[in-house]
Design a protein around this motif. Structure first.
Motif, mmCIF file in Angstrom:
data_model
loop_
_atom_site.group_PDB
_atom_site.id
_atom_site.type_symbol
_atom_site.label_atom_id
_atom_site.label_comp_id
_atom_site.label_asym_id
_atom_site.label_seq_id
_atom_site.Cartn_x
_atom_site.Cartn_y
_atom_site.Cartn_z
ATOM 1 N N ASN A 101 0.817 -1.127 -0.050
ATOM 2 C CA ASN A 101 -0.013 0.032 -0.088
ATOM 3 C C ASN A 101 0.879 1.394 0.030
ATOM 4 N N GLU A 102 2.030 1.022 -0.109
ATOM 5 C CA GLU A 102 3.019 2.328 0.018
ATOM 6 C C GLU A 102 3.130 2.915 -1.679
ATOM 7 N N PHE A 103 3.179 2.120 -2.552
ATOM 8 C CA PHE A 103 3.339 2.536 -3.749
ATOM 9 C C PHE A 103 4.282 3.941 -4.237
ATOM 10 N N LEU A 104 5.309 3.927 -3.494
ATOM 11 C CA LEU A 104 6.068 5.248 -3.539
ATOM 12 C C LEU A 104 6.332 5.580 -5.047
ATOM 13 N N ASN A 105 6.672 4.422 -5.979
ATOM 14 C CA ASN A 105 6.985 4.854 -7.187
ATOM 15 C C ASN A 105 5.964 5.346 -8.013
ATOM 16 N N LEU A 106 4.695 4.887 -7.811
ATOM 17 C CA LEU A 106 3.598 5.542 -8.273
ATOM 18 C C LEU A 106 3.299 6.870 -7.913
ATOM 19 N N ARG A 107 3.267 7.097 -6.773
ATOM 20 C CA ARG A 107 3.004 8.295 -5.963
ATOM 21 C C ARG A 107 4.148 9.546 -6.789
ATOM 22 N N PHE A 108 5.200 8.994 -6.939
ATOM 23 C CA PHE A 108 6.231 9.850 -7.374
ATOM 24 C C PHE A 108 5.713 10.267 -8.946
ATOM 25 N N TYR A 109 5.362 9.118 -9.753
ATOM 26 C CA TYR A 109 4.844 9.456 -11.057
ATOM 27 C C TYR A 109 3.468 10.205 -11.292
ATOM 28 N N ASN A 111 3.359 12.823 -9.292
ATOM 29 C CA ASN A 111 3.851 14.083 -8.838
ATOM 30 C C ASN A 111 3.184 14.488 -7.381
ATOM 31 N N LYS A 112 3.165 13.484 -6.603
ATOM 32 C CA LYS A 112 2.611 13.738 -5.362
ATOM 33 C C LYS A 112 3.852 13.643 -4.170
ATOM 34 N N ILE A 113 4.937 13.122 -4.434
ATOM 35 C CA ILE A 113 6.186 13.146 -3.631
ATOM 36 C C ILE A 113 7.481 13.247 -4.669
ATOM 37 N N PRO A 114 8.320 14.185 -3.968
ATOM 38 C CA PRO A 114 9.636 14.124 -4.772
ATOM 39 C C PRO A 114 10.600 12.961 -4.624
ATOM 40 N N LEU A 115 11.450 12.872 -5.500
ATOM 41 C CA LEU A 115 12.459 11.762 -5.502
ATOM 42 C C LEU A 115 13.651 12.256 -4.468
ATOM 43 N N VAL A 116 13.766 11.186 -3.687
ATOM 44 C CA VAL A 116 14.768 11.485 -2.558
ATOM 45 C C VAL A 116 16.223 10.810 -3.126
#
Length: 398
Positions: A101-109, A111-116
């Protein structure tokens, strides 16, 4: 039966031949279900047809076959073969590392979170970085976010994909639109343009300048391996073959990217999941490879055909003619990730692609964990495994 299957464990291949099913069968029965073909035409030139017929009959021209006077051939990279085997078989025995449920790659795409760690959003990259070749060349943190995989890269802040995240990504139009824009961005950086939604590619207007840079900047070959893998993970398997074919033409036929030859044949071709597509690309490569006797990636001139029963093992790839065991079934991802040996860096004959992987991982991880600077030349070319908790991280392209 259920208990027996429950305790079945994946056995890692131990030879290049076991890793490579490209020439194991002339049928398509070993192709993954649901995969699309590459988009490369089935039609072949007369020369290719003659070569294929001679290959099947064991009647290749004498000057293109091995002779007692031929110098000994280099061996294929077992590290590369095993790495791509695991990728094509969906990472058997690979431990799931994150909750779905984290889906950080999807959230990055989205435009909801920046790359770290850079704190950059994808829209900034897509709109502001195109044509900024210095930034694309010298920044080494964005590539793992733009092209995620189910394996760890050199940016330890980036997150591996999960199977659930892949499904969600493939059903999200906004994410797919940005992913294709990111692919086009990197192609432009390499001197290539994306022609259509089928994945066809061609030289861009500034190809000479960009090819010259690409031929000299070989760490980009690691990036290209990651890009090709990510295309397959996120539903664009058909985009791989046109790009690999272009690289083969440029490196072998036009000689514009001569330094890329080994990486194309050891890595790029073997990111493609369909054996029939790999065969077509390798047949083309063998036509143009020089010296012809040194070509390692095709079948032996004479291949034994076995039919039925337990004796149906096929001849593996490469030029050794060693008979490989029958293909290993593709299990579900389960169990702990296996410790990866350091064979890619222990031998005396190591490809430039493998050497770059070893060098970059050594320096990157020493800097991260010990603070040692990158001036430790004696450690370049040595593969270093870093323990994190009870797991070991694996050497992977960029």
């Amino acid at each position: 039966m259920g208990n027996l299957l429950g305790h079945w464990r994946f056995r890692e291949p131990s030879t290049v031949e076991e890793c490579d099913s490209t020439w194991g069968s002339d049928s398509e029965s070993d192709e993954p279900a649901g995969e699309e073909d590459s988009g490369i035409s089935e039609s072949v030139s007369p020369a290719e047809s003659e070569w294929a017929a001679a290959e099947d009959d064991g009647d290749l021209p004498h000057q293109l076959t091995d002779s007692p006077e031929s110098p000994p051939k280099m061996k294929r990279s077992f590290y590369a073969a095993r790495d791509l085997y695991k990728y094509r078989h969906c990472y058997p025995n690979y431990k799931k590392s994150r909750q779905p449920n984290e889906f950080l790659n999807l959230r990055f795409y989205l435009n909801k979170i920046p790359l770290v760690p850079d704190g950059i959003y994808i829209e900034e990259i897509l709109t502001g970085w195109r044509g900024d070749y210095d930034k694309l060349e010298h920044n080494h943190t964005y590539i793992q976010w733009l092209f995620p995989l189910r394996e760890q890269g050199l940016n330890f802040y980036a997150h591996e994909l999960t199977q659930d995240e892949i499904k969600e990504f493939q059903s999200t139009r906004e994410a797919k639109r940005r992913f294709l824009a990111a692919y086009s961005l990197m192609l432009d950086f390499y001197g290539i343009k994306l022609l259509n939604k089928s994945g066809n590619v061609a030289r861009s207007s500034n190809w000479q300048e960009r090819f010259y840079h690409l031929n000299e900047s070989q760490h980009n070959y690691l990036r290209i391996t990651r890009i090709l893998k990510s295309l397959g993970e996120l539903g664009y398997e058909a985009f791989k073959a046109p790009l690999v074919r272009l690289f083969l033409e440029e490196s072998l036929h036009h000689n514009t990217l001569p330094n890329m030859q080994h990486s194309i044949l050891e890595y790029f071709v073997y990111t493609i999941r369909l054996p029939a597509t790999r065969r077509r690309l390798l047949r083309y490569a063998r036509q143009h490879y020089r010296p012809a006797h040194a070509f390692l990636w095709g079948p032996p001139p004479k291949r034994s055909r076995f039919k039925g029963g337990d004796d149906g093992a096929s001849v593996g790839a490469g030029s050794s003619g060693i008979r490989a065991p029958a293909p290993t079934p593709e299990p579900q991802r389960r169990g702990e990730m296996s410790f990866i040996s350091t064979s890619a860096c222990s031998g005396s004959l190591v490809s430039s692609h493998d050497a770059i992987v070893c060098r970059d991982v050594s320096v990157e991880r020493l800097n991260r964990y010990t603070g040692v600077g990158s001036s430790m030349d004696s450690l370049q070319g040595t593969l270093i495994m870093i323990a994190e908790g009870n797991n070991y991280t694996e050497v992977v392209p960029m």
